[in-house]
Design a protein around this motif. Structure first.
Motif, PDB file in Angstrom:
ATOM      1  N   LEU A 131      58.726  76.431 -14.651  1.00 36.81           N
ATOM      2  CA  LEU A 131      58.221  75.766 -15.851  1.00 36.81           C
ATOM      3  C   LEU A 131      56.820  76.275 -16.200  1.00 36.81           C
ATOM      4  N   GLU A 132      55.997  76.478 -15.186  1.00 42.57           N
ATOM      5  CA  GLU A 132      54.645  76.996 -15.424  1.00 42.57           C
ATOM      6  C   GLU A 132      54.692  78.393 -16.049  1.00 42.57           C
ATOM      7  N   ASP A 133      55.617  79.217 -15.574  1.00 45.69           N
ATOM      8  CA  ASP A 133      55.750  80.567 -16.127  1.00 45.69           C
ATOM      9  C   ASP A 133      56.121  80.509 -17.605  1.00 45.69           C
ATOM     10  N   LEU A 134      57.048  79.592 -17.967  1.00 52.26           N
ATOM     11  CA  LEU A 134      57.456  79.461 -19.361  1.00 52.26           C
ATOM     12  C   LEU A 134      56.295  78.944 -20.212  1.00 52.26           C
ATOM     13  N   ILE A 135      55.531  78.010 -19.673  1.00 56.71           N
ATOM     14  CA  ILE A 135      54.376  77.463 -20.397  1.00 56.71           C
ATOM     15  C   ILE A 135      53.379  78.576 -20.719  1.00 56.71           C
ATOM     16  N   LYS A 136      53.105  79.427 -19.750  1.00 58.35           N
ATOM     17  CA  LYS A 136      52.157  80.523 -19.962  1.00 58.35           C
ATOM     18  C   LYS A 136      52.674  81.499 -21.019  1.00 58.35           C
ATOM     19  N   ARG A 137      53.976  81.733 -21.038  1.00 58.30           N
ATOM     20  CA  ARG A 137      54.550  82.640 -22.033  1.00 58.30           C
ATOM     21  C   ARG A 137      54.444  82.043 -23.438  1.00 58.30           C
ATOM     22  N   ILE A 138      54.667  80.727 -23.539  1.00 57.05           N
ATOM     23  CA  ILE A 138      54.532  80.071 -24.844  1.00 57.05           C
ATOM     24  C   ILE A 138      53.079  80.144 -25.308  1.00 57.05           C
ATOM     25  N   GLY A 139      52.139  79.836 -24.387  1.00 56.45           N
ATOM     26  CA  GLY A 139      50.726  79.869 -24.737  1.00 56.45           C
ATOM     27  C   GLY A 139      50.254  81.251 -25.137  1.00 56.45           C
ATOM     28  N   ALA A 140      50.866  82.282 -24.580  1.00 53.66           N
ATOM     29  CA  ALA A 140      50.485  83.665 -24.901  1.00 53.66           C
ATOM     30  C   ALA A 140      51.041  84.113 -26.247  1.00 53.66           C
ATOM     31  N   GLY A 141      51.862  83.277 -26.888  1.00 53.70           N
ATOM     32  CA  GLY A 141      52.389  83.608 -28.207  1.00 53.70           C
ATOM     33  C   GLY A 141      53.668  84.410 -28.192  1.00 53.70           C
ATOM     34  N   GLU A 142      54.366  84.439 -27.040  1.00 51.93           N
ATOM     35  CA  GLU A 142      55.587  85.232 -26.947  1.00 51.93           C
ATOM     36  C   GLU A 142      56.663  84.738 -27.911  1.00 51.93           C
TER      37      GLU A 142
ATOM     38  N   ASP B  42      53.321  81.369 -32.765  1.00 48.96           N
ATOM     39  CA  ASP B  42      52.121  80.553 -32.616  1.00 48.96           C
ATOM     40  C   ASP B  42      52.480  79.231 -31.941  1.00 48.96           C
ATOM     41  N   PRO B  43      51.896  78.932 -30.773  1.00 48.08           N
ATOM     42  CA  PRO B  43      52.276  77.699 -30.063  1.00 48.08           C
ATOM     43  C   PRO B  43      51.991  76.433 -30.856  1.00 48.08           C
ATOM     44  N   ILE B  44      50.938  76.441 -31.665  1.00 48.25           N
ATOM     45  CA  ILE B  44      50.638  75.246 -32.462  1.00 48.25           C
ATOM     46  C   ILE B  44      51.711  75.038 -33.520  1.00 48.25           C
ATOM     47  N   ASP B  45      52.205  76.119 -34.119  1.00 46.67           N
ATOM     48  CA  ASP B  45      53.304  75.996 -35.085  1.00 46.67           C
ATOM     49  C   ASP B  45      54.558  75.447 -34.406  1.00 46.67           C
ATOM     50  N   LEU B  46      54.795  75.850 -33.167  1.00 49.77           N
ATOM     51  CA  LEU B  46      55.954  75.333 -32.436  1.00 49.77           C
ATOM     52  C   LEU B  46      55.851  73.821 -32.264  1.00 49.77           C
ATOM     53  N   PHE B  47      54.639  73.340 -31.969  1.00 50.11           N
ATOM     54  CA  PHE B  47      54.452  71.896 -31.808  1.00 50.11           C
ATOM     55  C   PHE B  47      54.556  71.166 -33.135  1.00 50.11           C
ATOM     56  N   ILE B  48      54.017  71.759 -34.194  1.00 53.58           N
ATOM     57  CA  ILE B  48      54.125  71.140 -35.518  1.00 53.58           C
ATOM     58  C   ILE B  48      55.593  70.942 -35.888  1.00 53.58           C
TER      59      ILE B  48
ATOM     60  N   ALA C 287      62.978  63.999 -29.354  1.00 42.38           N
ATOM     61  CA  ALA C 287      61.734  64.037 -30.123  1.00 42.38           C
ATOM     62  C   ALA C 287      61.294  65.473 -30.366  1.00 42.38           C
ATOM     63  N   ALA C 288      61.508  66.341 -29.420  1.00 33.71           N
ATOM     64  CA  ALA C 288      61.103  67.734 -29.570  1.00 33.71           C
ATOM     65  C   ALA C 288      62.325  68.573 -29.908  1.00 33.71           C
ATOM     66  N   THR C 289      62.389  69.050 -31.139  1.00 34.07           N
ATOM     67  CA  THR C 289      63.525  69.873 -31.551  1.00 34.07           C
ATOM     68  C   THR C 289      62.989  71.147 -32.149  1.00 34.07           C
ATOM     69  N   ALA C 290      63.745  71.745 -33.050  1.00 36.16           N
ATOM     70  CA  ALA C 290      63.370  73.004 -33.692  1.00 36.16           C
ATOM     71  C   ALA C 290      63.140  74.070 -32.644  1.00 36.16           C
ATOM     72  N   ALA C 291      62.125  74.912 -32.844  1.00 38.67           N
ATOM     73  CA  ALA C 291      61.957  76.099 -32.006  1.00 38.67           C
ATOM     74  C   ALA C 291      61.724  75.756 -30.543  1.00 38.67           C
ATOM     75  N   LEU C 292      60.886  74.766 -30.252  1.00 45.56           N
ATOM     76  CA  LEU C 292      60.602  74.419 -28.856  1.00 45.56           C
ATOM     77  C   LEU C 292      61.862  73.945 -28.142  1.00 45.56           C
ATOM     78  N   ALA C 293      62.718  73.228 -28.858  1.00 43.59           N
ATOM     79  CA  ALA C 293      63.966  72.771 -28.245  1.00 43.59           C
ATOM     80  C   ALA C 293      64.840  73.960 -27.867  1.00 43.59           C
ATOM     81  N   GLU C 294      64.895  74.929 -28.753  1.00 41.06           N
ATOM     82  CA  GLU C 294      65.707  76.119 -28.473  1.00 41.06           C
ATOM     83  C   GLU C 294      65.160  76.887 -27.278  1.00 41.06           C
ATOM     84  N   ILE C 295      63.839  77.005 -27.198  1.00 43.05           N
ATOM     85  CA  ILE C 295      63.209  77.709 -26.073  1.00 43.05           C
ATOM     86  C   ILE C 295      63.507  76.973 -24.768  1.00 43.05           C
ATOM     87  N   ALA C 296      63.370  75.643 -24.800  1.00 46.49           N
ATOM     88  CA  ALA C 296      63.601  74.843 -23.595  1.00 46.49           C
ATOM     89  C   ALA C 296      65.033  74.977 -23.111  1.00 46.49           C
ATOM     90  N   GLU C 297      65.993  74.799 -24.010  1.00 47.62           N
ATOM     91  CA  GLU C 297      67.400  74.839 -23.624  1.00 47.62           C
ATOM     92  C   GLU C 297      67.819  76.222 -23.143  1.00 47.62           C
TER      93      GLU C 297
END
Length: 706
Positions: free
Chosen positions: A269-280, A283-289, A508-518
């Motif tokens: 999970l930490e590895d995935l978090i770092k990849r999201i934060g790096a913009g892979e 934009d991580p803020i857009d993903l949260f929006i 609660a968390a859908t769209a792009a972040l949901a796809e990345i998580a799944e």
């Protein structure tokens, strides 16, 4: 219990002490009894000792199964311990901590019927506690016939008296001899499920009794692991209750750190978090929006602000004991159906720790903390922790925040800015932390915004409270064909999609972040909460680049000088806005896992602040930014208008034989001579009457209060 004799068992416990706790016991002897009265023993040490000393039959198991007897034996071994100084540890306690996982429970996942009498550990949050009071451990009763003292040990469940005098063998009468009786401090504590486990409800709770040096060891809102003996008690004879009363006799308490440590983050999970934060993945803020209420169309600025609030800025502790908050407070005032409640619910679901509250009918205790009388304290005073204390180091959403009573609103001022509340009542004197992000939602004064009145005059929240919010959004419901068609299409097809696949339709968390998580084998909300928790633990952004620092400085000064430098120009923003500027910039950097604030973070903060000021901070009469609209509740032009009206009323009342001014003449003169719109003149006169500055003794006649 062990098959060997009591004396041999006490001797073996003494050997255990010498092997594991010799230094701790010597330290206890130096501090006993004023500074320290208990020896804390790790249960795992007892378990390891069992493994090495096979002649002791499952002493660690006996500690769990028969805690009262084993505590007495451990305390007897402590009294007999050979100390290098002449000190008696006669009343010292032994308290067990770090129980095995199989005996450690969450408040909501505990089945009481199988654990009666056992030593258990309960994890939860302190909701209430009573005032500390003395309780007798042994009462000395004096026989009034022969004068003999009869000592009766007390169990703590009502006062027990002697059946007969030990000397004359008569059945009294007896009189309590308070000086010869023994007492100890006593307190009740209510432990409940933390808010993140209750989905906005009240959740489960259990009450605990603590004594002696355990009293006041926790505060309202603390996350605790409470070790104690679980007891099922029969209700009193006069009670209508048909079930047992569940209570825990507290034996030890450990306050947990509330910095998101309860969220486990695996290496994957930490590895995935770092990849999201790096913009892979963008934009991580857009993903949260896109993950905040994705079925709610638009409101991108509001969602972006809520994203930053989830991450927050950096809290700074100063050498003088004060602190600058890092939490970002956001207020949304809007017409019905604009999505305020949906946003509040969505952000509450996403946050790793959150508590929900409603302003309607809220009390001071319900929002902050207070000393109250209730049945928990048996009619006596108890400390009640409110939503902002319970949500410490988390997030509190307050719907219908415009319905808060005046006293409740005042109590929240310090809780939101200095982030602490003080309780000083009925012998309860304490300060509780409220390091809580506040997201509020409410309606305008008339139910929906009136386009002919300034927004600031339609918000029924006091200026002091209003100034605590870093960003204030006004949401209006205006017909727009293109936007309305987009909303309709989104609603129709999202509902159809949910019908076809209901497995993730309510996340609660859908769209792009949901796809990345799944795609990576995680639950969407699990990923979002872990990401936020990871940033809180590991990312503390600072301003290191001179160009970035200069941009913040120039942006703030530019806002301050927005109306020019003339003496009569309104002040656009105050220093509070600078602190909010920095918090928003830090939160933007933290969301990107950046340890430095960069230019993009400053520009994001500037844009959001500018957007809010356009709605709420502009005096519509002058077109200028005016900080007093938020800070004082009135704009400079409004203050000038009020002053001119008061002067006019004074002049006209002094010229009148009745020493009063004709209201209609005042309004007509204000229109003709002062250029004040009739509606504004009527509104300001009514406001002056409400504030007690003008009174109307006779209908149609007004006078300024001298």
């Amino acid at each position: 219990m062990s098959a060997i004799g009591t004396a041999e068992l006490v001797d073996s416990i003494g050997k255990f002490f010498r092997r594991y706790y010799d230094d701790e016991i010597k330290q206890l002897a130096q501090k006993y009894p004023q500074e320290q009265r208990s020896l804390y023993v790790d249960w795992n040490d007892v378990f390891q000792y069992n493994d090495r000393e096979r002649k002791i039959d499952a002493i660690a198991d006996d500690v769990l199964a028969q805690p009262e007897q084993m505590q007495r034996l451990f305390e007897e071994a402590l009294r007999q311990y050979d100390l290098p100084v002449d000190i008696s540890l006669g009343n010292a306690h032994v308290r067990f901590t770090n129980l095995p996982d199989v005996e450690t429970y969450d408040i909501g996942g505990f089945s009481p019927s199988r654990k009666d009498g056992n030593l258990i550990a309960l994890q939860g949050q302190v909701a209430k506690k009573t005032k500390v009071a003395p309780i007798p451990t042994e009462i000395a009763y004096e026989c009034q016939l022969c004068g003999a003292l009869n000592r009766v040990p007390q169990s703590g469940h009502g006062f027990e008296e002697p059946h007969e005098c030990k000397d004359c063998e008569r059945q009294g009468p007896f009189r309590e001899n308070s000086e010869q009786s023994e007492k100890e401090d006593y307190q009740k504590i209510r432990i409940k499920q933390p808010p993140e486990q209750t989905d906005g409800g009240d959740g489960e709770h259990l009450d605990a009794r603590v004594r002696d040096d355990l009293v006041d060891c926790v505060e309202g809102g603390d996350r605790v692991t409470l070790v104690g003996q679980f007891v099922l008690e029969r209700p009193s004879k006069n009670s209508d209750q048909e079930t047992y009363e569940m209570v825990v006799e507290g034996q030890a308490a450990e306050v947990e750190q509330t910095d998101f440590k309860e969220i486990e983050i695996t290496p994957e999970l930490e590895d995935l978090i770092k990849r999201i934060g790096a913009g892979e993945f963008g934009d991580p803020i857009d993903l949260f929006i896109n993950s905040i209420a994705p079925t709610l169309h638009g409101l991108d600025d509001e969602k972006e602000a809520l994203t930053l609030a989830l991450f927050s800025g950096v809290r700074v502790e100063h050498d003088d004991g004060t602190a600058t908050r890092g939490d970002i407070h956001i207020l949304m005032i809007g017409d019905p159906g604009t999505g305020k409640t949906t946003l509040l619910e969505a952000v509450s679901e996403i946050a790793p720790r959150s508590v929900r509250a409603s302003g309607q009918g809220a009390s001071k205790a319900g929002m902050t903390a207070a000393a109250v009388r209730d049945e928990f304290g048996d009619g006596k005073w108890a400390l009640d922790a409110g939503a902002l204390v319970v949500g410490d180091q988390g997030l509190a959403t307050i719907d219908e925040i415009d319905k808060l009573g005046e006293g409740v609103e005042e109590a929240m001022h310090d809780a939101m800015e200095s982030q602490k509340v003080s309780v000083n009542k009925a012998g309860i004197n304490t300060t509780l932390p409220t390091r809580t992000t506040v997201i509020g939602g409410g309606n305008p004064k008339y139910g929906r915004f009136d386009q002919y009145e300034p927004f600031s005059e339609q918000i029924e929240i006091g200026p002091t409270m209003l100034s605590r919010f870093d960003l204030t959004f006004t949401l209006t419901d205006q017909p727009d064909e293109e936007r309305d068609r987009d909303i309709a299409r989104t609603k129709i097809w999202s509902k159809e999609a949910a019908k076809r696949d209901d497995s993730n339709s309510d996340d609660a968390a859908t769209a792009a972040l949901a796809e990345i998580a799944e795609e990576h084998g995680f639950e969407p909300v699990e990923l979002v909460r872990a990401y936020i928790a990871y940033t809180k633990r590991n990312v503390t952004p600072t301003v290191e680049d001179d160009e970035v620092a200069q941009k913040i400085e120039d942006s703030y000064v530019g806002l301050r000088l927005a109306n020019g430098t003339s003496d009569d120009a309104a002040v656009p923003v105050t220093a509070r806005k600078l602190e909010g500027f920095i918090r928003l910039s830090e939160a933007s950097a933290r969301a990107r896992l950046s340890k430095t604030v960069e230019m993009q973070d400053v520009m994001r903060a500037k844009r959001l602040i500018g957007s809010c000021l356009q709605d709420l901070g502009i005096d519509e009469e002058t077109g200028e930014f005016d900080a007093d609209i938020v800070e004082a509740g009135t704009s400079q032009s409004q203050r000038d208008r009020i002053k001119n009206l008061k002067d006019l009323i004074k002049e006209m009342q002094n010229e009148s034989d009745r020493r009063q001014a004709d209201k209609e003449n005042v309004i007509e003169t204000a229109i003709d001579d002062l250029g004040i719109d009739k509606r504004k003149a009527e509104h300001e006169i009514d406001k002056l009457k409400q504030q007690g500055e003008v009174y109307e003794r006779e209908t149609g006649w007004i006078r300024v209060v001298e």
